[in-house]
Design a protein around this motif. Structure first.
Motif, PDB file in Angstrom:
ATOM      1  N   LEU A  49       0.870  -1.165   0.000  1.00 28.05           N
ATOM      2  CA  LEU A  49       0.000   0.000   0.000  1.00 28.05           C
ATOM      3  C   LEU A  49       0.916   1.226   0.000  1.00 28.05           C
ATOM      4  CD1 LEU A  49      -2.852   1.284   0.358  1.00 28.05           C
ATOM      5  CD2 LEU A  49      -2.434   1.168   2.825  1.00 28.05           C
ATOM      6  N   THR A  50       0.682   2.167  -0.919  1.00 30.58           N
ATOM      7  CA  THR A  50       1.556   3.327  -1.062  1.00 30.58           C
ATOM      8  C   THR A  50       0.737   4.611  -1.107  1.00 30.58           C
ATOM      9  OG1 THR A  50       3.101   2.010  -2.375  1.00 30.58           O
ATOM     10  CG2 THR A  50       3.374   4.391  -2.480  1.00 30.58           C
ATOM     11  N   VAL A  51       1.241   5.634  -0.398  1.00 35.18           N
ATOM     12  CA  VAL A  51       0.674   6.975  -0.464  1.00 35.18           C
ATOM     13  C   VAL A  51       1.773   7.885  -1.002  1.00 35.18           C
ATOM     14  CG1 VAL A  51      -0.323   8.892   0.841  1.00 35.18           C
ATOM     15  CG2 VAL A  51      -0.802   6.522   1.532  1.00 35.18           C
ATOM     16  N   LYS A  52       1.449   8.652  -2.049  1.00 32.31           N
ATOM     17  CA  LYS A  52       2.404   9.603  -2.618  1.00 32.31           C
ATOM     18  C   LYS A  52       1.814  10.999  -2.546  1.00 32.31           C
ATOM     19  CE  LYS A  52       4.946   6.633  -5.750  1.00 32.31           C
ATOM     20  NZ  LYS A  52       5.848   6.745  -6.888  1.00 32.31           N
ATOM     21  N   GLY A  53       2.679  11.957  -2.251  1.00 38.34           N
ATOM     22  CA  GLY A  53       2.254  13.354  -2.168  1.00 38.34           C
ATOM     23  C   GLY A  53       2.410  14.077  -3.486  1.00 38.34           C
ATOM     24  N   LEU A  54       2.177  15.374  -3.446  1.00 37.84           N
ATOM     25  CA  LEU A  54       2.294  16.245  -4.603  1.00 37.84           C
ATOM     26  C   LEU A  54       3.753  16.325  -5.046  1.00 37.84           C
ATOM     27  CD1 LEU A  54       0.715  18.287  -6.409  1.00 37.84           C
ATOM     28  CD2 LEU A  54       1.302  20.033  -4.724  1.00 37.84           C
ATOM     29  N   SER A  55       3.982  16.266  -6.356  1.00 40.01           N
ATOM     30  CA  SER A  55       5.339  16.387  -6.896  1.00 40.01           C
ATOM     31  C   SER A  55       5.853  17.811  -6.772  1.00 40.01           C
ATOM     32  CB  SER A  55       5.370  15.987  -8.370  1.00 40.01           C
ATOM     33  OG  SER A  55       5.133  14.625  -8.525  1.00 40.01           O
ATOM     34  N   SER A  56       7.169  17.941  -6.688  1.00 38.22           N
ATOM     35  CA  SER A  56       7.786  19.266  -6.716  1.00 38.22           C
ATOM     36  C   SER A  56       7.527  19.896  -8.089  1.00 38.22           C
ATOM     37  CB  SER A  56       9.296  19.145  -6.461  1.00 38.22           C
ATOM     38  OG  SER A  56       9.902  18.353  -7.471  1.00 38.22           O
ATOM     39  N   LYS A  57       7.787  21.185  -8.223  1.00 41.94           N
ATOM     40  CA  LYS A  57       7.515  21.886  -9.480  1.00 41.94           C
ATOM     41  C   LYS A  57       8.246  21.272 -10.667  1.00 41.94           C
ATOM     42  CE  LYS A  57       6.066  26.314  -7.737  1.00 41.94           C
ATOM     43  NZ  LYS A  57       6.122  27.752  -7.856  1.00 41.94           N
ATOM     44  N   ASN A  58       9.475  20.774 -10.451  1.00 37.88           N
ATOM     45  CA  ASN A  58      10.230  20.183 -11.554  1.00 37.88           C
ATOM     46  C   ASN A  58       9.915  18.701 -11.745  1.00 37.88           C
ATOM     47  OD1 ASN A  58      11.600  18.996  -9.427  1.00 37.88           O
ATOM     48  ND2 ASN A  58      13.522  20.078  -9.804  1.00 37.88           N
ATOM     49  N   GLY A  59       9.063  18.146 -10.887  1.00 31.24           N
ATOM     50  CA  GLY A  59       8.649  16.758 -11.024  1.00 31.24           C
ATOM     51  C   GLY A  59       9.647  15.737 -10.534  1.00 31.24           C
TER      52      GLY A  59
END
Length: 157
Positions: A49-59
């Motif tokens: 099970l994985t939770v990922k947050g928002l990417s930085s502006k440069n991805g």
């Protein structure tokens, strides 16, 4: 934990000859909100099970949290996932001091092959194999969460 990775398209299937490991991955998304994604994965017979947050502006970087769960839990959670479930074969390929994870997509995303490399920092240098193509880091259409919403076979390329 912060994940730093770069993504590339793959030019040929030559990476398969260099791969030291091959696994089947089936994954679904319970949530694909812009600020967070929650996914379940079956990697061969192991659940995650994985939770990922928002990417930085440069991805290049984003928060990532993972926890092992049972195969049975994954199979139950897949029933709750948004359509389309991602099906792919992952190849691990060593290149210099790094390992590329090369995903050959199947089913609705067949024909798409993406290589990812995890880095210790955003400026870290790495060896680029000859089969590595255009960099697509930060291009959200190549994120697995987006491929579940708009599969590769629906693109007008």
């Amino acid at each position: 934990m912060i994940e730093i990775e770069r993504k590339f398209l793959v030019l040929s299937s030559d990476f398969k000859e260099e791969a030291y490991k091959k696994t089947r991955i089936i994954q679904g998304f319970l949530n694909t909100h812009k600020k967070r994604t929650v996914r379940v994965r079956l990697i061969d017979n192991e659940g995650v099970l994985t939770v990922k947050g928002l990417s930085s502006k440069n991805g290049l970087s984003r928060f990532e949290w993972e926890k092992a769960i049972t195969k049975e839990d994954v199979l139950e959670l897949l029933k709750l996932c948004e359509p389309v479930v991602i099906d792919k074969i992952r190849y691990l390929v060593k290149a210099g001091n790094h390992i590329f994870e090369v995903d050959e997509f199947l089913a609705d995303n067949e024909g798409l092959i993406i290589a990812e490399i995890e880095l210790k920092n955003e400026n870290e240098t790495f060896e680029k194999p000859f089969w590595l193509g255009k960099e697509v880091t930060g291009d959200i259409k190549y994120y697995n969460s987006q491929l579940s919403k708009q599969p590769y076979n629906t693109w007008n390329t």
